[in-house]
Scaffold this active site. Structure first.
Site: not given
Length: 318
Positions: A64, A94, A170
């Site tokens: 993402h 992910d 992230s």
């Protein structure tokens, strides 16, 4: 009545704190230089973190973080800026892999997440909320968690930690006290305190291997659509199983592996190669790349009212 030895020396708390601090600082010194800021170029703007895992500029981040970008900007802690090409990404876990145009210098080693235990030190390094190369520390709170990926697929073997994570973390590494990457930071629960998640390093290692070899993560395809349903008691009794749920085939794709293997709409899938199927997630989990082109036994309660074994030959999922 108990006896207390008055000569027992008090524990040196300062020494323990100092040892804890030194172990974290050493791990950060080892992995920190390999952590980069990742910015998407073209399309929707956004940024996150990533970390190099080889001296020639292979960088792991979150799917993402790169989103649909083909090219990203990479900024290292010493201010070096370069661009990189997105080699591939796997929405189901992910995880994404980037190849930098030039070497980014330092690189980190992926550890074995199977060796983790609850209570182990967990250190997160990243770029949260624009504060570059921030370090937070906590512990491994739980292992083997499951959570939904953006694709809807259930991600297995997720690490829960209480190391503080925020947007921008992230794709950054979750690091052990030994200076090995044990996870890829991926998500936080909004409104919760000290609950964050990371994709296990063993999962990331698998995804990287698949992308380097095939350009994507291969998963097996049966060619069915199904629903998780409560298993009728008569079916459970006939099958001799204690499971209370199963998958009922709702649609069979023409010329797909299921159609060729004789599965029909209305069949109940009870097991795959002996592993019980209690829901759609079990099928997704069991249909990994190792089953592509391999004869797979499907135990079903058929629409004819019989327990039957079907042999299917799963195909690669496009």
């Amino acid at each position: 009545m108990g006896y207390m030895d008055k000569d027992i020396a008090p524990q040196n708390d300062g020494a323990l704190v100092d040892a804890y601090s030194q172990s974290i600082a050493a791990a950060v010194d080892t992995v920190g230089p390999a952590v980069s800021r990742i910015e998407r170029l073209g399309g929707r703007q956004g940024h996150g973190s990533g970390f190099a895992v080889s001296p020639d500029g292979l960088i792991i981040t979150n799917s993402h973080v790169v989103d649909d970008a083909k090219v990203v900007r990479i900024t290292t802690p010493d201010g070096f800026v370069t661009e990189g090409r997105v080699l591939g990404r796997d929405v189901d876990t992910d995880v994404a892999l980037i190849r930098a145009n030039t070497s980014t210098g330092a690189w980190a080693r992926l550890g074995d997440s199977q060796r983790l235990r609850r209570g182990h030190i967990a250190i997160a390094i990243g770029n949260p909320l624009g504060f570059e190369w921030t370090v937070t520390a906590g512990i491994v709170s739980a292992l083997g968690r499951s959570m939904r990926a953006a694709s809807g697929r259930l991600m297995e073997d997720v690490i829960q930690t209480d190391a503080a994570l925020n947007p921008g973390n992230s794709g950054g590494p979750l690091v052990s006290s030994g200076g090995e990457v044990i996870g890829v930071n991926t998500a936080v629960i909004q409104g919760a305190q000290s609950i964050a998640f990371a994709v296990a390093s063993n999962t990331a290692n698998f995804v990287v291997s698949e992308i380097l070899r095939y350009g994507q993560v291969r998963r097996a395809f049966l060619g069915i659509a199904g629903d998780t349903i409560v298993l009728p008691r008569r079916v459970a009794l006939a099958a001799g199983t204690v499971q209370t749920t199963s998958v009922r085939v709702r649609r069979v794709e023409p010329e797909g592996p299921a159609a060729k293997g004789g599965l029909q709409e209305g069949d109940y899938i009870l097991a795959i190669d002996g592993s019980p199927v209690g829901g759609v997630d079990d099928i997704v989990r069991l249909m990994d790349g190792s089953r592509i082109g391999k004869e797979t036994e499907i135990l079903v309660f058929s629409v004819a009212g019989r327990i039957e074994k079907k042999i299917l030959l799963p195909m690669p999922r496009s």
